[in-house]
Scaffold this motif. Sequence first.
Motif, mmCIF file in Angstrom:
data_model
loop_
_atom_site.group_PDB
_atom_site.id
_atom_site.type_symbol
_atom_site.label_atom_id
_atom_site.label_comp_id
_atom_site.label_asym_id
_atom_site.label_seq_id
_atom_site.Cartn_x
_atom_site.Cartn_y
_atom_site.Cartn_z
ATOM 1 N N SER A 203 0.835 -1.207 0.000
ATOM 2 C CA SER A 203 0.000 0.000 0.000
ATOM 3 C C SER A 203 0.863 1.248 0.000
ATOM 4 O O SER A 203 0.596 2.211 -0.738
ATOM 5 N N THR A 206 2.761 1.558 -3.562
ATOM 6 C CA THR A 206 1.944 2.077 -4.663
ATOM 7 C C THR A 206 1.628 3.559 -4.473
ATOM 8 O O THR A 206 1.604 4.325 -5.438
ATOM 9 N N TYR A 246 -6.797 4.841 -1.028
ATOM 10 C CA TYR A 246 -7.407 4.076 -2.109
ATOM 11 C C TYR A 246 -6.815 2.674 -2.194
ATOM 12 O O TYR A 246 -7.531 1.692 -2.429
ATOM 13 N N THR A 247 -5.512 2.582 -2.002
ATOM 14 C CA THR A 247 -4.883 1.270 -2.011
ATOM 15 C C THR A 247 -5.363 0.431 -0.839
ATOM 16 O O THR A 247 -5.576 -0.789 -0.971
ATOM 17 N N VAL A 279 -13.618 3.888 -5.320
ATOM 18 C CA VAL A 279 -12.407 4.692 -5.499
ATOM 19 C C VAL A 279 -12.570 5.652 -6.675
ATOM 20 O O VAL A 279 -12.210 6.827 -6.594
ATOM 21 N N ALA A 319 -4.180 2.848 -8.193
ATOM 22 C CA ALA A 319 -4.963 1.913 -7.380
ATOM 23 C C ALA A 319 -5.698 0.891 -8.244
ATOM 24 O O ALA A 319 -5.824 -0.280 -7.871
ATOM 25 N N VAL A 323 -2.071 -1.825 -8.313
ATOM 26 C CA VAL A 323 -2.384 -2.619 -7.115
ATOM 27 C C VAL A 323 -2.752 -4.064 -7.475
ATOM 28 O O VAL A 323 -2.183 -5.010 -6.913
#
Length: 790
Positions: A203, A206, A246-247, A279, A319, A323
Amino acid sequence: MATFLYRIGRWAFRRRRLVSGVWLGVLVVAVVAAAMAPEGKEEDLSMPGTESQKAFDLLDKRFPQSNSQGAEARLVFRAPDGQRVTARENRAAVEDALGSLDGGDQVASTTDPYETGDVSEDGTIAYSTITYTADAVDLTEPAKSALEDAASQAREAGLTVEIGGSALDAEEEPGGTTEIIGVVVAAVVLVLALGSVVAAGLSLLTAFVGVAIAFGLVSALAVPLGLTSTVAILALMLGLAVGIDYTLFITSRFRDERARGSEPEEAAGRAVGTAGSAVVFAGATVFIALVGLGVVGIPELTRIGMGGAGAVALAVLVALTLVPALFGHFAKRVSPARAKPGVWGRPLSRAVRKARSSRRPGSEPPHPAPTAAGRAGLATRWARFVLRRPAAVLLIAGLGLGAVAVPALGLELGLPGDESKSVQTTQRRAYDLLSEGFGPGFNGPLTVVVDMSEVTDAPATTDLVVTTVRGVDGVASVGDPVLSRTKDTAVLTVVPRTAPNSGETKDLVHAIRGAVSGVEADTGAGILVTGTTALNIDISEAMSDALIPYLTVVIGLAVLLLTVVFRSVLVPVKAALGFLLSVGAAFGVLVAVFQWGWAADLLGIEQTGPVMSLMPVLIIGIVFGLAMDYEVFLFTRVREEYVHGAAPGEAIVSGFRHSGRVVAAAATIMVGVFAGFIGMSSPTIQTMGVGLAAAVAFDAFVVRMAIAPAVLALLGHRAWWLPPILSRVLPHVDIEGEKLSRRAPASATVSAAAVPVVTVPDATVRDTTVPDATVPDAAVPRLPVGRHRH
């Protein structure tokens, strides 16, 4: 939307090497471009269309040999105790220091305080004004060094010398060590929320990728687009905060799907399709609100909004693609330790797994053994508490935020000057010396520009203007008029009796403009009041005037978007009113800290004064998007449960059980990131850090976690009412992934010959005799196993 994002998630998972390689390439290009690009320069704050800006433009036209907004410095000299600055040896030291500046690099003029009379009445303080041909941001290092050397020369002679004005204004370096606090808080919260060091690390990784790309692009485009260091800092602040959040949402949903038995690729697709939909919506609201700052009409605010919007857009793209690609690389290490195959997506008990493995083909499948319910989590217990006492929770939370918001009634807007700097700086000490020797208004002189291009008797008009301005209450002095080469423009310097940021000075500017309006009518001259102080006043008033319209647009947009998402009328209204409460409370904190000085020492804020003019609109724009972020993530799950038949109270509890901890973690991370910027030396960034941290804390933990569920509990079924006409008109946005819930995961797809099929209304249920076949809860009706046909 959910189906489209589901496909993106699975594609990124399968093409993980390609996706990771593309993002790595973009990162390298952004970093290299930033390293090779010329360094950006700060620009003076301007407000096109205001009277003060029109005056500056006229001065540039009529006095082409000078720069109306060029850099200016004041060398302030103070004699030793018991001496006068007019004494022979002290005067010689002053003249020698000023003589070293004559003809220097970029120096336009230097005044002699003994010739101009710029000596205090008691003879202890004098000052010289040095004007430059370039703006403050364009001053060269040799020009600045020469100014500092002149001051040092006079100090060696025994004088106290300080340097004021804009010449030594330093650019705020973006970044630093203070934001490390936010990163540390984010790392700790991520580990606690996800229960995995690897998941927390991904997390952060990213988020850093998105921030690095955004920061690199802002740096690379600084010169062609005129982006300032404030734009870069906001891009860093916002990109880091929303990128981590968001992640976190998508990673948390991926781990949930894995815990329910989905294969990694399927879990990645569903995580992006469900949490990713929220998101996209949340990022879109922040993007729109930031881009909308351009309607205010301040170029600097427009650039800030565009830079922040770009950082948020990058965070969303990262994200949704990088991700799930990283899930492909680290699926096993990101997945929860107890991710096991289950029936209809639910983990199987040990007894059921043992019975299934020993069962003969064709025999009756065993009933799942009941499992004891574990202790309810904190979010679940809190939701049940709110449901038991909704009126009390609503009353206490609402009154509490209202009390915090009360100081906002005294909100004063202004722009930071030398008076807001640390007492350790020479600019602040020069400001104090000038106030002591010549009065507080001397640090904020006004400039009256008289356009006499259509006047028949220019000298008489000039005298009339001088007489009129001197007669205005609050004017300390009016300097002799300076005429342009063509004698069609006169410039007067007016010194107020009060400090630049005081309310009395603001009233004086309006009083002068009102007084000279009669002269304009009688003579045909155009008379404009300008100067840094007047420009700051005009910008502050323009921002105040734009606050209500901008707030109306933002609230209207919030209600419209949430009506589409929740298909409800009352839920969006509740969300918008809650947003107003949280923003009002944040403004109350700003007034208490920056105007009243509460906890100022604790936060490292050395000087109180008006809140920076740009802050209210900027905070509204950013917090609006973040508030809708939490509203969507928390209450789409509540709506999902309600739509599938849960009672209103049960839906609230279920929504908090699934999303409460993640939203709380996301808000904690964002508060930590914003609070980390409070330690920076720039008053602008300090104000932004305090305001955003307070607003997010109030909105997430008080409005969304307390007021919102209490209102829903009191409304019951009425909360989800939508007029039939709106139901037909509004588009169906599948933000919670309803269509995905009807899709059987790929891991459950086997040949029709191997799986007996039972047909029931609106659903096809595959028999559970196939080992490890998993189907989500919402994909099938909840039928007793014993009723399946064979």
